[in-house]
Every structure is written in C-alpha cells, then in structure tokens.
Design a protein around this motif. Sequence first.
Motif, PDB file in Angstrom:
ATOM      1  N   ALA A 186       0.847  -1.198   0.000  1.00 19.74           N
ATOM      2  CA  ALA A 186       0.000   0.000   0.000  1.00 19.74           C
ATOM      3  C   ALA A 186       0.880   1.245   0.000  1.00 19.74           C
ATOM      4  CB  ALA A 186      -0.923   0.012   1.214  1.00 19.74           C
ATOM      5  N   VAL A 187       0.297   2.331  -0.492  1.00 19.65           N
ATOM      6  CA  VAL A 187       0.977   3.623  -0.482  1.00 19.65           C
ATOM      7  C   VAL A 187      -0.017   4.701  -0.078  1.00 19.65           C
ATOM      8  CG1 VAL A 187       2.710   3.027  -2.222  1.00 19.65           C
ATOM      9  CG2 VAL A 187       0.518   3.998  -2.937  1.00 19.65           C
ATOM     10  N   ALA A 188       0.516   5.798   0.411  1.00 19.27           N
ATOM     11  CA  ALA A 188      -0.308   6.969   0.733  1.00 19.27           C
ATOM     12  C   ALA A 188       0.506   8.218   0.431  1.00 19.27           C
ATOM     13  CB  ALA A 188      -0.750   6.952   2.193  1.00 19.27           C
ATOM     14  N   ALA A 189      -0.202   9.300   0.146  1.00 16.75           N
ATOM     15  CA  ALA A 189       0.482  10.556  -0.150  1.00 16.75           C
ATOM     16  C   ALA A 189      -0.378  11.732   0.265  1.00 16.75           C
ATOM     17  CB  ALA A 189       0.810  10.657  -1.641  1.00 16.75           C
ATOM     18  N   ILE A 190       0.293  12.793   0.679  1.00 16.61           N
ATOM     19  CA  ILE A 190      -0.303  14.110   0.856  1.00 16.61           C
ATOM     20  C   ILE A 190       0.477  15.046  -0.051  1.00 16.61           C
ATOM     21  CG2 ILE A 190      -0.716  16.022   2.434  1.00 16.61           C
ATOM     22  CD1 ILE A 190      -0.711  13.962   4.700  1.00 16.61           C
ATOM     23  N   LEU A 191      -0.238  15.812  -0.854  1.00 20.07           N
ATOM     24  CA  LEU A 191       0.456  16.681  -1.788  1.00 20.07           C
ATOM     25  C   LEU A 191      -0.348  17.939  -2.047  1.00 20.07           C
ATOM     26  CD1 LEU A 191      -0.114  15.315  -5.365  1.00 20.07           C
ATOM     27  CD2 LEU A 191      -0.865  14.030  -3.372  1.00 20.07           C
ATOM     28  N   GLN A 192       0.341  18.908  -2.603  1.00 20.61           N
ATOM     29  CA  GLN A 192      -0.288  20.143  -3.058  1.00 20.61           C
ATOM     30  C   GLN A 192       0.001  20.287  -4.544  1.00 20.61           C
ATOM     31  OE1 GLN A 192       1.688  22.763  -0.193  1.00 20.61           O
ATOM     32  NE2 GLN A 192      -0.292  23.199   0.761  1.00 20.61           N
ATOM     33  N   PRO A 227      -2.021  27.527   0.379  1.00 21.41           N
ATOM     34  CA  PRO A 227      -1.102  26.977   1.388  1.00 21.41           C
ATOM     35  C   PRO A 227      -1.768  26.058   2.395  1.00 21.41           C
ATOM     36  CG  PRO A 227      -1.450  29.348   1.707  1.00 21.41           C
ATOM     37  CD  PRO A 227      -2.008  29.007   0.372  1.00 21.41           C
ATOM     38  N   ASP A 228      -3.092  26.161   2.569  1.00 24.67           N
ATOM     39  CA  ASP A 228      -3.789  25.322   3.539  1.00 24.67           C
ATOM     40  C   ASP A 228      -4.649  24.240   2.881  1.00 24.67           C
ATOM     41  OD1 ASP A 228      -2.734  26.813   5.665  1.00 24.67           O
ATOM     42  OD2 ASP A 228      -4.322  28.305   5.463  1.00 24.67           O
ATOM     43  N   ARG A 229      -4.489  24.052   1.568  1.00 24.55           N
ATOM     44  CA  ARG A 229      -5.236  23.011   0.842  1.00 24.55           C
ATOM     45  C   ARG A 229      -4.296  21.850   0.510  1.00 24.55           C
ATOM     46  NH1 ARG A 229      -7.132  25.588  -3.787  1.00 24.55           N
ATOM     47  NH2 ARG A 229      -9.187  25.922  -2.851  1.00 24.55           N
ATOM     48  N   TYR A 230      -4.756  20.638   0.768  1.00 25.69           N
ATOM     49  CA  TYR A 230      -3.968  19.433   0.502  1.00 25.69           C
ATOM     50  C   TYR A 230      -4.822  18.394  -0.212  1.00 25.69           C
ATOM     51  CZ  TYR A 230      -0.745  21.453   3.896  1.00 25.69           C
ATOM     52  OH  TYR A 230       0.122  22.288   4.561  1.00 25.69           O
ATOM     53  N   HIS A 231      -4.162  17.520  -0.946  1.00 28.68           N
ATOM     54  CA  HIS A 231      -4.799  16.384  -1.599  1.00 28.68           C
ATOM     55  C   HIS A 231      -4.241  15.119  -0.944  1.00 28.68           C
ATOM     56  CE1 HIS A 231      -6.275  18.882  -5.036  1.00 28.68           C
ATOM     57  NE2 HIS A 231      -5.277  19.636  -4.605  1.00 28.68           N
ATOM     58  N   VAL A 248      -1.969   9.752   7.788  1.00 35.14           N
ATOM     59  CA  VAL A 248      -2.200  10.934   6.957  1.00 35.14           C
ATOM     60  C   VAL A 248      -2.882  12.041   7.774  1.00 35.14           C
ATOM     61  CG1 VAL A 248      -3.607  11.787   5.041  1.00 35.14           C
ATOM     62  CG2 VAL A 248      -2.223   9.719   4.753  1.00 35.14           C
ATOM     63  N   ALA A 249      -3.898  11.673   8.563  1.00 34.21           N
ATOM     64  CA  ALA A 249      -4.637  12.659   9.349  1.00 34.21           C
ATOM     65  C   ALA A 249      -3.730  13.340  10.364  1.00 34.21           C
ATOM     66  CB  ALA A 249      -5.812  11.987  10.050  1.00 34.21           C
ATOM     67  N   ALA A 250      -2.848  12.569  11.010  1.00 39.64           N
ATOM     68  CA  ALA A 250      -1.927  13.157  11.984  1.00 39.64           C
ATOM     69  C   ALA A 250      -0.992  14.156  11.311  1.00 39.64           C
ATOM     70  CB  ALA A 250      -1.127  12.055  12.669  1.00 39.64           C
ATOM     71  N   HIS A 251      -0.511  13.806  10.118  1.00 43.38           N
ATOM     72  CA  HIS A 251       0.383  14.704   9.387  1.00 43.38           C
ATOM     73  C   HIS A 251      -0.346  15.982   8.991  1.00 43.38           C
ATOM     74  CE1 HIS A 251       4.051  15.404   6.995  1.00 43.38           C
ATOM     75  NE2 HIS A 251       3.239  15.999   6.134  1.00 43.38           N
ATOM     76  N   LEU A 252      -1.596  15.835   8.553  1.00 49.40           N
ATOM     77  CA  LEU A 252      -2.367  17.012   8.158  1.00 49.40           C
ATOM     78  C   LEU A 252      -2.649  17.925   9.344  1.00 49.40           C
ATOM     79  CD1 LEU A 252      -4.842  15.281   5.687  1.00 49.40           C
ATOM     80  CD2 LEU A 252      -3.162  17.032   5.078  1.00 49.40           C
ATOM     81  N   ARG A 253      -2.890  17.336  10.514  1.00 52.83           N
ATOM     82  CA  ARG A 253      -3.082  18.166  11.715  1.00 52.83           C
ATOM     83  C   ARG A 253      -1.814  18.946  12.034  1.00 52.83           C
ATOM     84  NH1 ARG A 253      -6.053  13.603  13.500  1.00 52.83           N
ATOM     85  NH2 ARG A 253      -4.224  12.798  14.598  1.00 52.83           N
ATOM     86  N   GLU A 254      -0.663  18.298  11.903  1.00 50.68           N
ATOM     87  CA  GLU A 254       0.604  18.983  12.141  1.00 50.68           C
ATOM     88  C   GLU A 254       0.802  20.148  11.166  1.00 50.68           C
ATOM     89  OE1 GLU A 254       3.704  16.134  11.871  1.00 50.68           O
ATOM     90  OE2 GLU A 254       3.066  14.977  13.634  1.00 50.68           O
ATOM     91  N   ARG A 255       0.327  19.958   9.943  1.00 48.56           N
ATOM     92  CA  ARG A 255       0.472  21.000   8.929  1.00 48.56           C
ATOM     93  C   ARG A 255      -0.564  22.121   9.076  1.00 48.56           C
ATOM     94  NH1 ARG A 255       4.810  21.475   5.816  1.00 48.56           N
ATOM     95  NH2 ARG A 255       3.452  22.475   4.261  1.00 48.56           N
ATOM     96  N   ALA A 302      -3.777  21.855   8.181  1.00 49.89           N
ATOM     97  CA  ALA A 302      -4.601  21.829   6.971  1.00 49.89           C
ATOM     98  C   ALA A 302      -6.007  22.322   7.271  1.00 49.89           C
ATOM     99  CB  ALA A 302      -4.647  20.412   6.413  1.00 49.89           C
ATOM    100  N   ARG A 303      -6.530  23.162   6.379  1.00 47.02           N
ATOM    101  CA  ARG A 303      -7.906  23.643   6.501  1.00 47.02           C
ATOM    102  C   ARG A 303      -8.826  23.049   5.438  1.00 47.02           C
ATOM    103  NH1 ARG A 303      -9.141  29.121   6.110  1.00 47.02           N
ATOM    104  NH2 ARG A 303      -7.267  29.684   4.945  1.00 47.02           N
ATOM    105  N   GLU A 304      -8.247  22.479   4.402  1.00 50.22           N
ATOM    106  CA  GLU A 304      -9.051  21.815   3.372  1.00 50.22           C
ATOM    107  C   GLU A 304      -8.280  20.611   2.855  1.00 50.22           C
ATOM    108  OE1 GLU A 304     -11.014  24.198   0.312  1.00 50.22           O
ATOM    109  OE2 GLU A 304     -10.207  22.829  -1.210  1.00 50.22           O
ATOM    110  N   VAL A 305      -8.972  19.482   2.725  1.00 49.36           N
ATOM    111  CA  VAL A 305      -8.363  18.249   2.217  1.00 49.36           C
ATOM    112  C   VAL A 305      -9.293  17.675   1.155  1.00 49.36           C
ATOM    113  CG1 VAL A 305      -7.443  15.974   2.761  1.00 49.36           C
ATOM    114  CG2 VAL A 305      -7.335  17.809   4.471  1.00 49.36           C
ATOM    115  N   LEU A 306      -8.722  17.344   0.012  1.00 44.35           N
ATOM    116  CA  LEU A 306      -9.458  16.720  -1.081  1.00 44.35           C
ATOM    117  C   LEU A 306      -8.972  15.287  -1.254  1.00 44.35           C
ATOM    118  CD1 LEU A 306      -9.269  19.734  -3.526  1.00 44.35           C
ATOM    119  CD2 LEU A 306     -11.352  18.872  -2.465  1.00 44.35           C
ATOM    120  N   ALA A 307      -9.902  14.371  -1.392  1.00 43.11           N
ATOM    121  CA  ALA A 307      -9.602  12.965  -1.635  1.00 43.11           C
ATOM    122  C   ALA A 307     -10.750  12.414  -2.458  1.00 43.11           C
ATOM    123  CB  ALA A 307      -9.437  12.202  -0.318  1.00 43.11           C
TER     124      ALA A 307
END
Length: 325
Positions: A67-73, A80-84, A106-113, A115-120
């Motif tokens: 399996a793989v996972a990614a967070i990217l812009q 700056p606060d939007r992630y995919h 992924v959620a923990a990383h986004l909280r650290e960043r 993030a105000r918007e996440v698209l999946a």
Amino acid sequence: MTAATGLVIRETTDTDIPAMAQIMSEVNPSHPWTPEALAHEISFLQSHPLGLHLAQWIVEDAGEPVAVAAILQFAGMYHPDRYHAEIMVLPVAERHGIGTRLADTVAAHLRERGAREVLAGAYEHQPHALAFLARRGFTEAMRFYDNVLELTDFDLGAWAEHERVPDGVRVLSYPQLESELGPEAALHAFHAGFAEAREDVPRTGEATELTVEDFRRRFENPAVYPDGLLLAVTDAGEVVALSELWRVDGSPARLNTGLTGTRRAWRRRGLALALKLAAIRVAVSAGVTEIWTGNATTNVPMLTVNERLGFRPRPAFVEMKWGGV
C-alpha cells in the motif's frame, strides 16, 4: 495476509518509486503509472517555487510493498492550507485495517500541517471507499468522468466538414509551430492560449496562475507527445484553441487527452470539435485504438462535444472534500 499489527509503515525514498508505481497502477489500472512518470511528478512537486508540500508513505508486509499513501499540493490549484490525500491498498491486502492505519497516519500529518481543506476521492463503483471517506467527515464536491472513444470503427470521412476552421486560422502541431516561430516564441504562444483556456475548466477550487516556467516543464514529462499537441493558430501566430494528446506508457494502443479548450473570444466557432477531430486523425495514423479523456460532470459544453464524437463515460471519480479555505 498478516494482521495489520505486523505491518511496517514508513516514509518513502527514491528507491521505492518502482514499487509505488506498480501499486498505483494495480489499484487504478485505468490510469497506470511508470516509474519514470512518477519520478518526474515527484521531482516537479519537490522543486516547485511555490514550495509545494509532498509527503509519501509505503506499507510493507513481510518486506513486500502492499500500500501507499500521499499528501500533496498541486501547483494548478494551490492554496497553502489546501492538501490532496491519496491512499491506495493492493486488492489482496484490503480489509485488513491497512487503509485505516494509513488514514490515521495521513490525518496526523495534516493536523501537524494545520490543513484547513483536504481533497480525496474514489470511484462511484467503490462504495466502501466513499463510505470510508464519509465517516471521516468528507462530503462530495465534484464528479469527473473517464470518457473513452473506441477508434476501431471511427469514420473520419463522415466528419470532414467539421474539420474546417475559420478563415485566418490553421491547425498546426506544436513541432510545426516551433518550426515557424522558433522554440521560444512557440512556447510563449502555446502558453498564452493554454493559460486562458484552462481558467474556465471546472475544478473544486480556484485555478492558480500557470507560469511560463511551469508550462515549459510540462515538456520534460516522459508522456509528452509533441505531434499530438494540436493548435489552432492565427496568421499572426496567436494560439486561439488547442487539443492535447499524451502517451500512456505501457499502453501503445491508447492516448490520453490533456486539455481541449478555446480562448474566450474564439468560442462557438467549432474550433474545439475541429481540433478533437485533428487529434483523432493523428491517433488513427499512429495505430491507436482508444482515446481517453476526463471531464467534470458539470462541463456540459465539452461533454456534449465528446458525446457527439462517440466518447462513452466510464464510472465517475467522486472528489470528496473536508473543510474549506
């Protein structure tokens, strides 16, 4: 498959790119990746002047990637606060809690960043994946069709009258435009037409300005197919419409459509249809049997053109959103 507690989740390195490409291709065979194409995408994101964020993880079971996972812009729709977010688990490894563990990572990383918007997202024929996102607070934002045209029985002769373009306009490939204007002038002309046409393409967020340098780097992509970049060009050298074909590595019988679009002052003159037909002619000459394109379900003008030509939709990709900027 072992229990999820025996799995290793770690951040990726460049040596993982072949395994990542293989997993991504097996999970979504409609959109395969080669290691070369994935390496190009990673390099583009990591070196972009906007400082785009990219974090990737791989999951191993007994040393085997599953399996793989990614967070990217993305540069094309940057905030700056939007992630995919993307999570892909091999079919043989599903239903063992791997997706849940990756989602938590992924959620923990986004909280650290912050993030105000996440698209999946997931495809409409994957209700378990869509339900998984819904349980985590995501709601539907937009749908995109894969539209496919089978070329085996396509009759170009029946469309001859629609290949005509207005007086003062010619259809050229990008190499032909380069030979007429020179590489740098051709690049700027293509960029100007592309940049305006893309502004009105439906998307879930506002379009970011496309710089000339970003556009230049598109030609470093191993999937670029210069002869499949068809342009409507005025006698003054202005690109007023375009339709792009891109290679699909490992699938010589298929080409993907990039952007098809027309500058606002030139719309409703049949240029999009004429260029789509020019692209079909190029594909047929190359022995291609399928052209794929992606369209938002709200993009009625382009869906109408594609349906008229014989493109038929596959299951839609459902983009889901959490939060908002």
